[in-house]
Design a protein around this motif. Structure first.
Motif, PDB file in Angstrom:
ATOM      1  N   THR A 246       2.294   9.572 -11.619  1.00 52.98           N
ATOM      2  CA  THR A 246       0.868   9.439 -10.851  1.00 52.98           C
ATOM      3  C   THR A 246       0.885   8.322  -9.951  1.00 52.98           C
ATOM      4  O   THR A 246       1.293   7.280 -10.210  1.00 52.98           O
ATOM      5  CB  THR A 246      -0.040   9.524 -11.817  1.00 52.98           C
ATOM      6  OG1 THR A 246      -0.174   8.280 -12.581  1.00 52.98           O
ATOM      7  CG2 THR A 246      -0.237  10.757 -12.521  1.00 52.98           C
TER       8      THR A 246
ATOM      9  N   THR B  97      -9.438  -2.443  -0.193  1.00 54.68           N
ATOM     10  CA  THR B  97      -8.633  -1.154  -0.043  1.00 54.68           C
ATOM     11  C   THR B  97      -7.861  -1.146   1.264  1.00 54.68           C
ATOM     12  O   THR B  97      -6.989  -0.185   1.508  1.00 54.68           O
ATOM     13  CB  THR B  97      -9.439  -0.095  -0.564  1.00 54.68           C
ATOM     14  OG1 THR B  97     -10.582   0.123   0.618  1.00 54.68           O
ATOM     15  CG2 THR B  97      -9.974  -0.137  -1.966  1.00 54.68           C
TER      16      THR B  97
ATOM     17  N   ASN C 156       4.288   3.079  -6.038  1.00 56.67           N
ATOM     18  CA  ASN C 156       3.411   2.261  -6.906  1.00 56.67           C
ATOM     19  C   ASN C 156       4.113   0.588  -6.836  1.00 56.67           C
ATOM     20  O   ASN C 156       3.333  -0.092  -6.978  1.00 56.67           O
ATOM     21  CB  ASN C 156       3.547   2.546  -8.298  1.00 56.67           C
ATOM     22  CG  ASN C 156       2.714   4.051  -8.625  1.00 56.67           C
ATOM     23  OD1 ASN C 156       1.837   4.142  -7.664  1.00 56.67           O
ATOM     24  ND2 ASN C 156       3.109   4.724  -9.586  1.00 56.67           N
TER      25      ASN C 156
ATOM     26  N   THR D  40      -8.124   0.937  -6.640  1.00 59.98           N
ATOM     27  CA  THR D  40      -8.720   0.338  -7.698  1.00 59.98           C
ATOM     28  C   THR D  40      -7.931  -0.139  -8.901  1.00 59.98           C
ATOM     29  O   THR D  40      -8.149  -0.973  -9.671  1.00 59.98           O
ATOM     30  CB  THR D  40      -9.982   1.073  -8.292  1.00 59.98           C
ATOM     31  OG1 THR D  40      -9.475   2.320  -8.617  1.00 59.98           O
ATOM     32  CG2 THR D  40     -11.100   1.565  -7.036  1.00 59.98           C
ATOM     33  N   ASP D  41      -6.992   0.643  -9.197  1.00 59.23           N
ATOM     34  CA  ASP D  41      -5.940   0.486 -10.049  1.00 59.23           C
ATOM     35  C   ASP D  41      -5.341  -1.121 -10.139  1.00 59.23           C
ATOM     36  O   ASP D  41      -5.107  -1.874 -11.065  1.00 59.23           O
ATOM     37  CB  ASP D  41      -4.723   1.294 -10.226  1.00 59.23           C
ATOM     38  CG  ASP D  41      -5.129   2.690 -10.657  1.00 59.23           C
ATOM     39  OD1 ASP D  41      -6.424   2.643 -11.372  1.00 59.23           O
ATOM     40  OD2 ASP D  41      -4.460   3.733 -10.612  1.00 59.23           O
ATOM     41  N   VAL D  42      -5.260  -1.516  -8.925  1.00 57.14           N
ATOM     42  CA  VAL D  42      -4.645  -2.957  -8.640  1.00 57.14           C
ATOM     43  C   VAL D  42      -5.806  -3.822  -8.139  1.00 57.14           C
ATOM     44  O   VAL D  42      -5.326  -5.061  -7.688  1.00 57.14           O
ATOM     45  CB  VAL D  42      -3.571  -2.765  -7.592  1.00 57.14           C
ATOM     46  CG1 VAL D  42      -2.477  -2.176  -8.132  1.00 57.14           C
ATOM     47  CG2 VAL D  42      -4.015  -2.204  -6.181  1.00 57.14           C
TER      48      VAL D  42
ATOM     49  N   ARG E 299      -0.720   5.136  -7.932  1.00 57.20           N
ATOM     50  CA  ARG E 299      -1.603   4.077  -8.297  1.00 57.20           C
ATOM     51  C   ARG E 299      -2.572   4.137  -7.399  1.00 57.20           C
ATOM     52  O   ARG E 299      -2.374   4.139  -6.100  1.00 57.20           O
ATOM     53  CB  ARG E 299      -0.981   2.663  -8.424  1.00 57.20           C
ATOM     54  CG  ARG E 299       0.063   2.535  -9.335  1.00 57.20           C
ATOM     55  CD  ARG E 299      -0.867   2.188 -10.729  1.00 57.20           C
ATOM     56  NE  ARG E 299       0.001   1.640 -11.985  1.00 57.20           N
ATOM     57  CZ  ARG E 299       0.220   0.393 -12.171  1.00 57.20           C
ATOM     58  NH1 ARG E 299      -0.240  -0.726 -11.484  1.00 57.20           N
ATOM     59  NH2 ARG E 299       1.249  -0.065 -13.205  1.00 57.20           N
ATOM     60  N   SER E 300      -3.955   3.810  -7.684  1.00 51.14           N
ATOM     61  CA  SER E 300      -5.002   4.009  -6.437  1.00 51.14           C
ATOM     62  C   SER E 300      -5.438   2.587  -6.316  1.00 51.14           C
ATOM     63  O   SER E 300      -4.943   1.430  -7.112  1.00 51.14           O
ATOM     64  CB  SER E 300      -6.253   4.619  -7.048  1.00 51.14           C
ATOM     65  OG  SER E 300      -6.665   3.748  -8.218  1.00 51.14           O
TER      66      SER E 300
END
Length: 475
Positions: free
Chosen positions: A32, A283, A376, A37-39, A34-35
């Motif tokens: 999946t 972002t 990712n 916000t994930d980082v 990575r968004s």
């Protein structure tokens, strides 16, 4: 409904029902994306302007640097290689698009043949030598009901856009490499000026010690210490000369003229202006980095390749048609009665292929997962890179503030020593010793100023280097 139409409808319904036999169960993607916000990236405005100007190096106000970057962008082989990859990706897109369009071919066959007298060919042809010919136009059009060719085209377009982003990433990296090397050259040149003054100071110190030894004021040990300081100063000069030569060689290679002297003179550090850059990661960073954009387009291309591979499990329907002339005997080829034509659908459905389609779909799905993990990784590296450069910028700024205070103190001490020397309270050797601290601070200031410029280059690159995608990135 005519009899032929009924047969055609029945065949279509039969193939449609057999579509249920195609089995691609169990082949699913695992990775999946990575968004942002994930980082840990903060939210930002949608579709902003690039955080860095596309020609960010011009903001330093250094004509020499501008000239070097322009030469590199024009002559460096890495950019030319990137352009060839774009051309190859564009050709692949055109090939995929052509598969979706009707095809038309011209055919001309002329054959002189002896027909067997002992075969299935009846009289009067049996045992005779005759000429035969065919001249016709044949056309076909694959009706892409299940989107196989449409998905293949989207995959090719994704790879083309990835190649374009790769070319922009190569451009940003090359400009940054030139600027980094140039500022290293500037800093080393300034360091050499300080090293020259250090050597001159130690030569003066040696002369003073020699005079004091003759006068009986210093010992031979003092003389030996003063003499030992000279080789160290010369070593620093030799080391700097080597670093300058290697840096100039690196610059020459970057601009495509290796093993040729650079007919350029670097500016002084004080003449180079700092550039204004952002200080917050959000972002927007993921859309402003060409390497991240390229990785995202490759994910999109891989996903469309999976769609194309899955569509191959379904029926393939072609419309075919031909019209022309055919005859036995060349003299009759274009005469009345030699006309022929035909039109109709061609339907096919793989029922048993020893697992070829499943293996192909599995391979494309694995490629998709690999593309996702590459994306990712690119996202993590991009955020890490930008965060590091911002942290270094803040650290260098604090170090420069502390160093400026130390330099001021050393300069004030040196000025006081000069004043006391003029008043007869200190000798020349003590004044030269006070200058040693000033020279040490000059070296430190030069190193920090060079690091600050190189950090600005690295930060400009980390924030995208002015990249702006030519098309909206896929969601």
């Amino acid at each position: 409904m005519t009899k032929n139409n009924k047969h055609l409808l029945a065949a279509t319904l039969l193939l449609g029902s057999l579509a249920g036999c195609a089995d691609f169960s169990g082949i699913t993607a695992q990775s999946t994306l990575r968004s942002a916000t994930d980082v840990g990236l903060a939210s930002a405005a949608t579709n902003p302007a690039p955080a860095v100007d596309a020609q960010w190096w011009r903001a330093f106000g250094d004509d020499t640097l501008d000239q070097l970057v322009a030469q590199a962008l024009q002559a460096n082989p890495s950019l030319k290689l990137a352009q060839t990859r774009i051309a190859a990706a564009q050709a692949a897109s055109q090939l995929s698009d052509a598969a979706r369009q009707p095809q038309l071919n011209a055919q001309l066959n002329l054959t002189q043949q002896l027909y067997t007298a002992n075969g299935a060919i009846p009289a009067p042809l049996a045992g005779t030598e005759r000429g035969s010919g065919t001249a016709q136009l044949a056309g076909s059009w694959e009706l892409d009901f299940f989107g196989k060719n449409r998905a293949a085209l989207q995959a090719a377009l994704g790879n083309e856009r990835a190649a374009q982003a790769d070319a922009q990433a190569a451009r940003v990296l090359l400009a940054a490499q030139v600027a980094q090397s140039y500022f290293a050259w500037v800093g080393l040149t300034e360091q050499r000026n300080v090293a020259n003054r250090t050597l001159a100071q130690r030569e003066q110190t040696l002369q003073l010690v020699q005079d004091r030894v003759k006068a009986g004021l210093d010992t031979p040990l003092d003389l030996r210490q003063a003499q030992g300081a000279l080789p160290d100063a010369r070593l620093q000069l030799e080391t700097l000369d080597e670093q300058i030569a290697l840096t100039r060689n690196a610059l020459a290679a970057l601009i495509g003229t290796p093993n040729q002297p650079l007919a350029l003179v670097p500016k002084a550090l004080s003449a180079i202006k700092p550039i204004a850059l952002g200080h917050q990661l959000d972002t927007n960073l993921l859309g402003q980095r060409a390497d991240v954009a390229a990785a995202r387009w490759r994910v999109q291309a891989a996903e469309k390749s999976v769609d194309s591979a899955r569509a191959q499990f379904y029926p393939n329907i072609n419309l075919t048609a031909f019209a022309g002339f055919s005859s036995i005997g060349f003299d009759k080829l274009f005469k009345s009665g030699s006309e022929q034509w035909g039109v109709g659908p061609a339907l096919s459905l793989p029922l048993f292929d020893s697992g070829r389609l499943r293996a192909n779909l599995g391979s494309k799905t694995a490629d998709r997962d690999a593309a996702v993990e590459s994306y990712n990784s690119a996202v993590i590296n991009a955020v890490h890179d930008a965060a590091d450069q911002l942290a270094s910028r803040q650290a260098i700024s604090r170090q420069q503030a502390e160093q400026a205070q130390a330099a001021q103190a050393a300069q004030e001490t040196y000025a006081a020593a000069q004043q006391r020397f003029r008043s007869g309270l200190l000798n020349a050797q003590q004044v030269l010793s006070a200058e040693t601290a000033v020279l040490a601070q000059r070296r430190q200031a030069t190193e920090l100023a060079t690091r600050a410029l190189q950090n600005q280059v690295a930060l400009a690159r980390a924030l995208g280097g002015g990249f702006s995608p030519s098309a909206d990135l896929p969601n």
